[in-house]
Motif scaffolding. Structure first.
Motif, PDB file in Angstrom:
ATOM      1  N   TYR A  77       0.611  -1.070  -0.043  1.00 35.09           N
ATOM      2  CA  TYR A  77       0.255  -0.133  -0.326  1.00 35.09           C
ATOM      3  C   TYR A  77       0.922   0.965   0.006  1.00 35.09           C
ATOM      4  O   TYR A  77       0.749   2.037  -0.629  1.00 35.09           O
ATOM      5  CB  TYR A  77      -1.038   0.030   1.273  1.00 35.09           C
ATOM      6  N   LEU A  78       2.207   1.678   0.593  1.00 29.20           N
ATOM      7  CA  LEU A  78       2.997   2.301   1.226  1.00 29.20           C
ATOM      8  C   LEU A  78       3.727   2.963   0.025  1.00 29.20           C
ATOM      9  O   LEU A  78       3.725   4.103  -0.815  1.00 29.20           O
ATOM     10  CB  LEU A  78       3.720   2.098   2.197  1.00 29.20           C
ATOM     11  N   GLU A  79       3.279   2.086  -0.826  1.00 31.13           N
ATOM     12  CA  GLU A  79       4.288   1.795  -2.723  1.00 31.13           C
ATOM     13  C   GLU A  79       3.886   2.359  -3.860  1.00 31.13           C
ATOM     14  O   GLU A  79       4.534   2.567  -4.217  1.00 31.13           O
ATOM     15  CB  GLU A  79       5.408   0.447  -2.469  1.00 31.13           C
ATOM     16  N   SER A  80       2.230   1.712  -3.177  1.00 32.00           N
ATOM     17  CA  SER A  80       1.514   1.835  -4.395  1.00 32.00           C
ATOM     18  C   SER A  80       0.797   4.183  -5.027  1.00 32.00           C
ATOM     19  O   SER A  80       0.385   3.335  -5.913  1.00 32.00           O
ATOM     20  CB  SER A  80       0.118   1.112  -4.260  1.00 32.00           C
ATOM     21  N   CYS A  81       0.860   3.884  -3.852  1.00 26.84           N
ATOM     22  CA  CYS A  81       0.207   5.713  -4.141  1.00 26.84           C
ATOM     23  C   CYS A  81       0.437   6.413  -4.996  1.00 26.84           C
ATOM     24  O   CYS A  81       1.538   6.823  -5.586  1.00 26.84           O
ATOM     25  CB  CYS A  81      -0.271   6.899  -3.100  1.00 26.84           C
ATOM     26  N   ILE A  82       0.330   6.952  -6.103  1.00 30.40           N
ATOM     27  CA  ILE A  82      -0.087   7.216  -7.263  1.00 30.40           C
ATOM     28  C   ILE A  82      -0.461   9.307  -6.737  1.00 30.40           C
ATOM     29  O   ILE A  82       0.001  10.495  -7.922  1.00 30.40           O
ATOM     30  CB  ILE A  82      -0.807   7.359  -8.587  1.00 30.40           C
ATOM     31  N   LYS A 106      -3.057  11.480   5.850  1.00 27.86           N
ATOM     32  CA  LYS A 106      -2.750  11.551   7.223  1.00 27.86           C
ATOM     33  C   LYS A 106      -1.699  10.825   7.460  1.00 27.86           C
ATOM     34  O   LYS A 106      -1.727  10.496   8.930  1.00 27.86           O
ATOM     35  CB  LYS A 106      -4.127  10.875   7.801  1.00 27.86           C
ATOM     36  N   ILE A 107      -1.164   9.940   6.585  1.00 26.63           N
ATOM     37  CA  ILE A 107       0.024   9.163   7.463  1.00 26.63           C
ATOM     38  C   ILE A 107       1.402   9.687   6.241  1.00 26.63           C
ATOM     39  O   ILE A 107       2.248   8.538   6.552  1.00 26.63           O
ATOM     40  CB  ILE A 107      -0.221   7.786   6.905  1.00 26.63           C
ATOM     41  N   ASP A 162      -5.473   0.261   1.246  1.00 26.96           N
ATOM     42  CA  ASP A 162      -6.992  -0.012   2.402  1.00 26.96           C
ATOM     43  C   ASP A 162      -5.474   1.423   3.283  1.00 26.96           C
ATOM     44  O   ASP A 162      -5.364   0.713   4.444  1.00 26.96           O
ATOM     45  CB  ASP A 162      -6.806  -0.953   2.941  1.00 26.96           C
ATOM     46  N   ILE A 163      -6.614   2.468   3.053  1.00 30.00           N
ATOM     47  CA  ILE A 163      -6.033   3.749   4.191  1.00 30.00           C
ATOM     48  C   ILE A 163      -5.929   3.430   5.051  1.00 30.00           C
ATOM     49  O   ILE A 163      -5.054   3.537   6.256  1.00 30.00           O
ATOM     50  CB  ILE A 163      -5.870   4.864   3.412  1.00 30.00           C
ATOM     51  N   ALA A 164      -7.611   2.826   5.661  1.00 28.83           N
ATOM     52  CA  ALA A 164      -7.766   2.747   7.042  1.00 28.83           C
ATOM     53  C   ALA A 164      -6.845   2.070   7.820  1.00 28.83           C
ATOM     54  O   ALA A 164      -6.322   2.374   8.600  1.00 28.83           O
ATOM     55  CB  ALA A 164      -9.040   2.271   7.690  1.00 28.83           C
ATOM     56  N   SER A 165      -6.313   1.045   7.481  1.00 26.33           N
ATOM     57  CA  SER A 165      -5.363   0.206   7.852  1.00 26.33           C
ATOM     58  C   SER A 165      -4.175   1.234   7.978  1.00 26.33           C
ATOM     59  O   SER A 165      -3.295   0.310   9.132  1.00 26.33           O
ATOM     60  CB  SER A 165      -5.418  -1.333   7.306  1.00 26.33           C
ATOM     61  N   LEU A 166      -3.283   1.794   6.904  1.00 24.63           N
ATOM     62  CA  LEU A 166      -2.281   2.170   7.409  1.00 24.63           C
ATOM     63  C   LEU A 166      -2.322   3.256   8.692  1.00 24.63           C
ATOM     64  O   LEU A 166      -1.345   3.064   9.271  1.00 24.63           O
ATOM     65  CB  LEU A 166      -1.913   2.954   5.994  1.00 24.63           C
ATOM     66  N   VAL A 167      -3.790   3.476   8.892  1.00 26.30           N
ATOM     67  CA  VAL A 167      -3.849   4.836   9.713  1.00 26.30           C
ATOM     68  C   VAL A 167      -3.787   3.651  11.322  1.00 26.30           C
ATOM     69  O   VAL A 167      -3.522   4.745  11.923  1.00 26.30           O
ATOM     70  CB  VAL A 167      -5.430   5.627   9.637  1.00 26.30           C
ATOM     71  N   GLY A 168      -4.285   2.288  10.814  1.00 26.08           N
ATOM     72  CA  GLY A 168      -4.090   1.927  12.201  1.00 26.08           C
ATOM     73  C   GLY A 168      -2.923   1.358  12.469  1.00 26.08           C
ATOM     74  O   GLY A 168      -2.651   1.500  14.179  1.00 26.08           O
ATOM     75  N   LEU A 169      -1.967   1.452  11.743  1.00 29.94           N
ATOM     76  CA  LEU A 169      -0.672   0.538  11.889  1.00 29.94           C
ATOM     77  C   LEU A 169      -0.075   2.658  12.576  1.00 29.94           C
ATOM     78  O   LEU A 169       0.782   1.908  13.568  1.00 29.94           O
ATOM     79  CB  LEU A 169       0.159   0.448  11.062  1.00 29.94           C
ATOM     80  N   ALA A 170      -0.584   4.210  12.152  1.00 24.17           N
ATOM     81  CA  ALA A 170       0.284   4.726  12.308  1.00 24.17           C
ATOM     82  C   ALA A 170       0.021   4.967  14.151  1.00 24.17           C
ATOM     83  O   ALA A 170       0.289   5.396  14.567  1.00 24.17           O
ATOM     84  CB  ALA A 170      -0.345   6.315  11.425  1.00 24.17           C
ATOM     85  N   ARG A 171      -1.567   4.265  14.093  1.00 27.45           N
ATOM     86  CA  ARG A 171      -1.821   4.772  15.571  1.00 27.45           C
ATOM     87  C   ARG A 171      -1.025   4.105  16.908  1.00 27.45           C
ATOM     88  O   ARG A 171      -1.128   4.024  17.689  1.00 27.45           O
ATOM     89  CB  ARG A 171      -3.283   4.263  15.862  1.00 27.45           C
ATOM     90  N   HIS A 172      -0.558   2.801  16.281  1.00 29.09           N
ATOM     91  CA  HIS A 172       0.366   1.596  16.895  1.00 29.09           C
ATOM     92  C   HIS A 172       1.927   2.287  17.409  1.00 29.09           C
ATOM     93  O   HIS A 172       2.153   3.004  18.629  1.00 29.09           O
ATOM     94  CB  HIS A 172       0.611   0.787  16.458  1.00 29.09           C
ATOM     95  N   GLY A 173       1.726   2.999  16.336  1.00 28.45           N
ATOM     96  CA  GLY A 173       3.454   4.608  16.439  1.00 28.45           C
ATOM     97  C   GLY A 173       2.813   5.305  17.551  1.00 28.45           C
ATOM     98  O   GLY A 173       4.291   5.387  18.196  1.00 28.45           O
TER      99      GLY A 173
END
Lengths: 464, 217
Positions: free
Chosen positions: A54-59, A84-85, A143-154
């Protein structure tokens, strides 16, 4: 834990909406560099091929902005979901991506600073409900929401969580409930509602086929849900119980980004279900509870769960369809249904509420954007607990009001108590005449008596 | 060695090497990262169907988003289809691909290619103007976005110039065109242009994971 609040500047105004105060909350006394290191370490702790993809794919097409209620209602580009991430995306590219050594050697991405993380606190928590609508528009389907979830972990491990959300999560970890619905309080509520509604509520049965769970919002604000659950399950003649060791389905560990607390909260339910040999864990009208247990519960457990997990709306639809719940066509009016994001869009329990409402005799009037495309109420993901985000949340809620009004329906129903809370709060704020009603309570109010085997106790009960 | 021989020879060979090695390196670097086993009871046991379905379906935007994304999506469609038509429909390109791989197919009339090429270039310019003027795109954009735009637009522009014999002798124009393609190939694995491959990986990933849950896509 020490908590501090920094006012970093005056709040701004966009399209007439006072933006959240530029307020940054901190927990603990970590040095800035330590805070940063911990944030990044915990961001990548559960990192894998999916997040990297996901992080590699944003255009950088910016389409996701148009799916987000916070951007659509304010026009503030900072609310573009993928933005947001951004600090975590930068850190990934610089430290972990396949070309990270080249990127570092050529200085193509600079180091993220702790000041940036503090600035991003509002974007990661206040203005994202992790509703996942942005995934529906993304041409790469990120799935940006899942990345926000990981960011919240940090952010959580680094002590950079909004105070109210942190306090609720910490209380949940310490007391077993984010809203003070401790086992003692819960038992008192059950006794009271049981007397009030003259319904038998099973508590702490040593063995039962169904472990029933509840959200703290229902215990404290919508206790009728407890009675409604009991009425429906007794009507079915099921063997069921609440367990005081594990009843609270709300998972603020998930919402606040603390994976350890999330695991502890999930394990309470899992242990309770195993202890009473339940074959089914029934989840309440709560969106994130569904995500936490239905789609992440076994991950927390580390192996497949020895029982099934179902949301109450799935359960009701299944058993209305098979005839074990008999209802009257008592909702003789037009009804629109608000799809809770975590249950419907991201959870896949989509058609159940429609089956239930039809059985109740409702004339269903769908909102223009419905099911997986529905707009979030704006209060999920812990956002409703963050007071500095109230103005933004109310602005986002106006989309919901327009959607509901456009249907012309006489009644509004949903199957998430957090959504109901968001609706109630915004209803009061806007002096709106629409109230969000519970799908479960609508069923309980329209049960076709006499109950099948209401007198049957746990020993004489049917299988779920 | 003249410029055209250099462009068709060592420059193209090195560009292809960088393209292939870089692409494989980046894909492996992503795909070989660990994947957590998912023990949660699946709603659907056909994740591959979900992956393939979303790869195809997401090519068409959803009706609900048609309004606000119409302009950007239209530009995107025009230059993506335009690039495909020009690259794979122009007879000299087909002959060139045939000389490298042995594969060939019928081409389109040159007049069609020139019109499509001009439309493609116009759409690319519109995309750049939009990126520079839209608040969201301005905020999101970085050097990769602008460099990727440049290396994509350059072969279209130089190709049109070479076809029109405009701006110098044809061999030099052709050499510049081939060199611009070399730059495009060499840059592709490193920036956002990698989405020509990652689009299948990303959509497939979400399609499979969401199908497992029965979630909406």
């Amino acid at each position: 834990m020490n908590t501090t609040t920094v006012k970093a500047g005056e709040g701004s105004v966009a399209r007439g909406v006072p933006m959240p105060d530029v307020r940054q909350d901190k927990q603990g006394d970590l040095a800035p560099q330590e805070r940063l290191d911990i944030a990044m370490r915990n961001f990548v702790r559960d990192f894998g091929a999916v997040a990297a993809t996901y992080l590699e794919s944003c255009i950088h097409c910016g389409n996701c902005a148009e799916a987000c209620q916070y951007y659509v209602q304010t026009g503030d580009p900072r609310y573009t979901p993928i933005w947001k991430i951004e600090p975590f995306k930068q850190a990934y590219k610089r430290e972990m991506s396949p070309f990270a050594p080249i990127i570092r050697a050529l200085g193509l991405k600079r180091r993220v600073t702790v000041e940036e993380l503090e600035e991003w606190q509002e974007l990661i928590f206040d203005s994202c409900t992790m509703c996942g609508r942005c995934t529906m528009i993304c041409p790469m389907a990120i799935d940006i929401a899942s990345l926000v979830g990981l960011a919240r972990h940090g952010m959580h491990k680094a002590g950079l969580v909004p105070h109210e959300l942190f306090a609720a999560a910490e209380r949940g970890e310490r007391e077993g409930s984010p809203l003070g619905a401790t086992p003692k309080v819960f038992k008192e509520r059950v006794d009271w509602i049981s007397d009030e509604e003259e319904v038998e509520v099973h508590m702490d049965l040593p063995q039962a086929d169904v472990l029933v769970t509840i959200s703290s919002i229902e215990i404290q604000k919508y206790p009728q849900s407890i009675a409604a659950l009991a009425k429906v399950l007794n009507h079915m003649g099921l063997s069921w119980t609440f367990r005081s060791q594990g009843y609270e389905a709300t998972n603020f560990g998930l919402l606040s980004g603390n994976a350890d607390w999330q695991r502890h909260m999930s394990m309470k339910l899992i242990d309770a279900a195993i202890a009473c040999k339940a074959s089914l864990v029934l989840l309440p009208e709560c969106g994130h509870a569904y995500t936490a247990m239905r789609w992440q519960g076994a991950t927390m457990y580390g192996k497949p769960l020895p029982f099934k997990v179902r949301h109450i709306s799935e359960f009701l639809a299944e058993h209305i369809a098979d005839g074990s719940i008999r209802v009257r066509k008592g909702l003789n009016k037009s009804v629109t249904f608000h799809d809770p994001c975590q249950v419907v869009r991201r959870g896949g329990a989509i058609e159940g509420p429609r089956i239930v409402l039809e059985a109740l005799g409702a004339e269903i009037r769908e909102m223009r954007e419905n099911r997986g495309m529905n707009w979030c109420c704006g209060g999920g993901g812990g956002v409703i607990s963050i007071h500095r985000a109230d103005a933004l949340r109310y602005k986002a809620f106006q989309i919901k009001m327009r959607q509901v009004e456009d249907t012309g329906a006489e009644m509004l129903v949903t199957s998430c108590s957090n959504c109901r809370l968001s609706f109630d709060d915004s209803q009061a704020h806007f002096h709106w005449d629409k109230t969000a009603h519970s799908l479960l309570e609508a069923v309980a109010e329209n049960l076709d008596t006499p109950p099948a085997r209401a007198a049957a106790g746990p020993d004489g009960a049917r299988a779920p | 060695m003249d410029l055209l021989t250099f462009a068709r020879g060592p420059a193209l060979q090195w560009a292809l090497v960088i393209f292939v090695v870089g692409t494989i390196w980046r894909l492996i670097g992503i795909l070989l990262l660990p994947r957590k086993p998912d023990f949660n009871e699946p709603r659907s046991t056909h994740p591959w169907r979900g992956a393939l379905g979303l790869i195809v379906r997401r090519t068409v935007p959803k009706r609900e988003f048609a309004g606000p994304t119409a302009f950007g999506n239209t530009i995107g469609y025009v230059f993506h289809f335009g690039l495909a038509i020009v690259v794979f429909g122009f007879v000299p390109h087909i002959l060139f691909i045939r000389s490298l791989t042995g594969l060939h197919w019928p081409g389109l009339p040159s007049g069609v290619i020139y019109v499509v090429g001009a439309l493609t270039l116009a759409a690319l310019v519109a995309a750049l103007v939009r990126r520079l003027s839209h608040p969201v795109l301005r905020l999101l954009s970085n050097a990769d976005d602008y460099l990727s735009w440049l290396v994509t637009a350059a072969p279209v522009l130089t190709g049109l110039m070479a076809a029109a014999h405009w701006g110098g002798p044809y061999p030099r124009l052709l050499a510049i065109h081939v060199l611009s393609v070399c730059v495009l190939l060499a840059w592709l694995p490193f920036g956002k242009l990698m989405h020509v491959f990652l689009v299948f990986v990303a959509r497939g990933t979400t399609g499979a994971l969401f199908a497992r849950k029965g979630a909406s896509t």
